[in-house]
Design an enzyme around this catalytic site. Structure first.
Site, PDB file in Angstrom:
ATOM      1  N   TYR A 140      20.680  66.771  45.367  1.00  0.00           N
ATOM      2  CA  TYR A 140      21.122  65.511  44.516  1.00  0.00           C
ATOM      3  C   TYR A 140      21.821  66.011  43.527  1.00  0.00           C
ATOM      4  O   TYR A 140      21.546  66.884  42.792  1.00  0.00           O
ATOM      5  CB  TYR A 140      20.058  64.636  44.491  1.00  0.00           C
ATOM      6  CG  TYR A 140      19.393  63.944  45.621  1.00  0.00           C
ATOM      7  CD1 TYR A 140      19.746  64.029  46.782  1.00  0.00           C
ATOM      8  CD2 TYR A 140      18.139  63.053  45.428  1.00  0.00           C
ATOM      9  CE1 TYR A 140      19.126  63.456  47.787  1.00  0.00           C
ATOM     10  CE2 TYR A 140      17.718  62.420  46.383  1.00  0.00           C
ATOM     11  CZ  TYR A 140      18.219  62.712  47.719  1.00  0.00           C
ATOM     12  OH  TYR A 140      17.513  61.933  49.000  1.00  0.00           O
ATOM     13  N   SER A 182      17.124  54.399  52.765  1.00  0.00           N
ATOM     14  CA  SER A 182      18.365  53.234  52.732  1.00  0.00           C
ATOM     15  C   SER A 182      17.736  51.955  53.476  1.00  0.00           C
ATOM     16  O   SER A 182      17.722  51.534  54.534  1.00  0.00           O
ATOM     17  CB  SER A 182      19.226  53.798  53.589  1.00  0.00           C
ATOM     18  OG  SER A 182      20.528  53.175  53.682  1.00  0.00           O
ATOM     19  N   GLY A 196      22.364  50.891  53.263  1.00  0.00           N
ATOM     20  CA  GLY A 196      23.319  51.018  52.237  1.00  0.00           C
ATOM     21  C   GLY A 196      24.086  49.644  51.781  1.00  0.00           C
ATOM     22  O   GLY A 196      25.295  49.770  51.351  1.00  0.00           O
ATOM     23  N   LEU A 234      24.046  46.599  53.298  1.00  0.00           N
ATOM     24  CA  LEU A 234      24.464  45.666  54.134  1.00  0.00           C
ATOM     25  C   LEU A 234      23.475  44.322  54.077  1.00  0.00           C
ATOM     26  O   LEU A 234      23.726  43.352  54.335  1.00  0.00           O
ATOM     27  CB  LEU A 234      24.716  45.987  55.554  1.00  0.00           C
ATOM     28  CG  LEU A 234      25.796  46.909  55.949  1.00  0.00           C
ATOM     29  CD1 LEU A 234      25.710  47.604  57.035  1.00  0.00           C
ATOM     30  CD2 LEU A 234      27.194  45.786  55.815  1.00  0.00           C
ATOM     31  N   LEU A 235      22.167  44.636  53.522  1.00  0.00           N
ATOM     32  CA  LEU A 235      21.118  43.741  53.839  1.00  0.00           C
ATOM     33  C   LEU A 235      20.946  43.101  52.388  1.00  0.00           C
ATOM     34  O   LEU A 235      19.845  42.770  51.815  1.00  0.00           O
ATOM     35  CB  LEU A 235      19.757  44.330  54.286  1.00  0.00           C
ATOM     36  CG  LEU A 235      20.036  44.902  55.728  1.00  0.00           C
ATOM     37  CD1 LEU A 235      18.712  45.677  56.009  1.00  0.00           C
ATOM     38  CD2 LEU A 235      19.949  43.538  56.587  1.00  0.00           C
ATOM     39  N   GLY A 236      21.746  43.770  51.323  1.00  0.00           N
ATOM     40  CA  GLY A 236      21.475  43.476  50.125  1.00  0.00           C
ATOM     41  C   GLY A 236      22.079  41.929  49.336  1.00  0.00           C
ATOM     42  O   GLY A 236      22.441  41.821  48.221  1.00  0.00           O
ATOM     43  N   GLY A 237      22.776  41.440  50.362  1.00  0.00           N
ATOM     44  CA  GLY A 237      23.735  39.973  49.904  1.00  0.00           C
ATOM     45  C   GLY A 237      24.931  40.565  49.940  1.00  0.00           C
ATOM     46  O   GLY A 237      25.882  40.089  49.047  1.00  0.00           O
TER      47      GLY A 237
END
Length: 322
Positions: free
Chosen positions: A53, A211, A215, A217-220
């Site tokens: 990272y 995830s 990434g 897509l499910l966060g509004g």
């Protein structure tokens, strides 16, 4: 904050795991320090990182940031269950990657130095290495454990049969084996339900989903499609692939009166195998936004509706055979 056992171990970890992948490349060091301090204030004691990272080969920038935060003292290290990973490229020479005994030894010492600590709580194989036998992997890990440098060993991105092979190899050596598995698991990505999750449950591994919001897509995403990474070309393509499901999902979240990101995380916490989803806040505000997750109780009707929108898998082989 709620706490649970990590798999079959006696180790207590928070139900949310702080992911640190943004520290350095996205989130400046000072802000990263503030996020980690606030995570402790919220009761989050479980942090996840990796030697790669920071995304500058061989530098381990994110581990360095965490190490400088630990060095500030005041119990920061003692309060933290730190998980890091080994496997990916840390240099250009042949033995600076994968899971050979040589690379594991060198990578562990390098991570310890960057993290400014003398032990790693959970040392995870970041990916499977098909060229290294599990007997070699376990010999390297057993030496690290004997030296007091590693307490527990985990995996990431393993298949169900990899988990089985790893555990049986550890059993032959009278070892504890893997205690956790990090998998790409969320409402949109449910393939682990076929074999990975059953293997985790059978062998007593805690599941740590990465995830958890697919990434973003499910966060509004429909509410912020013109902002930040939600506006990227790649995200737009992914949204078009799943638009029908996402529209239904966000509408259902509105019915529940909850933020889509919180519903996605709450769904994971309702899955019996899940220990803690990895949250990766880029700001303090994003971290604070997750505190609602632990209060959300999804009733059977709500869970069934989410299964309708995002169909899952039955355990193999029943999913595809009688």
């Amino acid at each position: 904050m709620d706490y649970t056992q990590l798999g079959r171990t006696g180790l207590k970890v928070s139900r949310l795991c702080l992911g640190t992948m943004n520290f350095g490349p996205v989130t400046p060091e000072e802000d990263s320090f503030a996020i980690m301090d606030h995570a402790h204030e919220l009761g989050i004691n479980f942090f996840d990182t990796a030697d790669v990272y920071g995304w500058k080969k061989g530098e381990g920038i994110t581990e360095q940031i965490i190490g400088r935060w630990f060095a500030k003292g005041e119990g920061r290290r003692e309060k933290t269950v730190i998980a890091t990973k080994v496997h990916n490229d840390m240099g250009d020479w042949p033995n600076e990657k994968r899971l050979s005994a040589l690379h594991i030894r060198r990578a562990a010492d390098a991570s310890l130095k960057r993290l400014q600590t003398d032990y790693i709580d959970i040392y995870q194989a970041h990916h499977i290495d098909r060229n290294t036998p599990f007997d070699e992997f376990w010999e390297a890990m057993d030496i690290l454990k004997q030296q007091g440098k590693v307490l527990y060993v985990g995996s990431s991105n393993f298949a169900g049969w990899h988990i089985a092979k790893a555990q049986e190899a550890a059993r032959r050596r009278n070892g504890l084996g893997l205690v956790s598995e990090q998998s790409h698991y969320n409402l949109l990505v449910r393939a682990p339900e076929l074999e990975v999750i059953p293997a985790c449950e059978d062998y007593g591994l805690g599941l740590i989903p990465w995830s958890p919001l697919a990434g973003g897509l499910l966060g509004g995403i429909l509410r912020k499609i013109d902002k930040g990474r939600s506006a990227s070309e790649n995200m737009a393509k992914e949204l078009e692939k799943h638009r029908d499901k996402i529209e239904q999902y966000e509408a259902f979240c509105d019915e529940l009166g909850e933020d889509p990101a919180n519903v996605g995380l709450a769904w994971l916490l309702h899955q019996s195998a899940v220990t803690a989803p990895i949250i990766g806040p880029r700001t303090l505000e994003q971290l604070d936004g997750t505190t609602r997750v632990l209060e959300i109780e999804l009733e059977e009707k709500a869970l069934a509706r989410l299964d309708e929108i995002f169909p899952g898998f039955k355990t193999a082989p029943e999913h595809y055979a009688w």
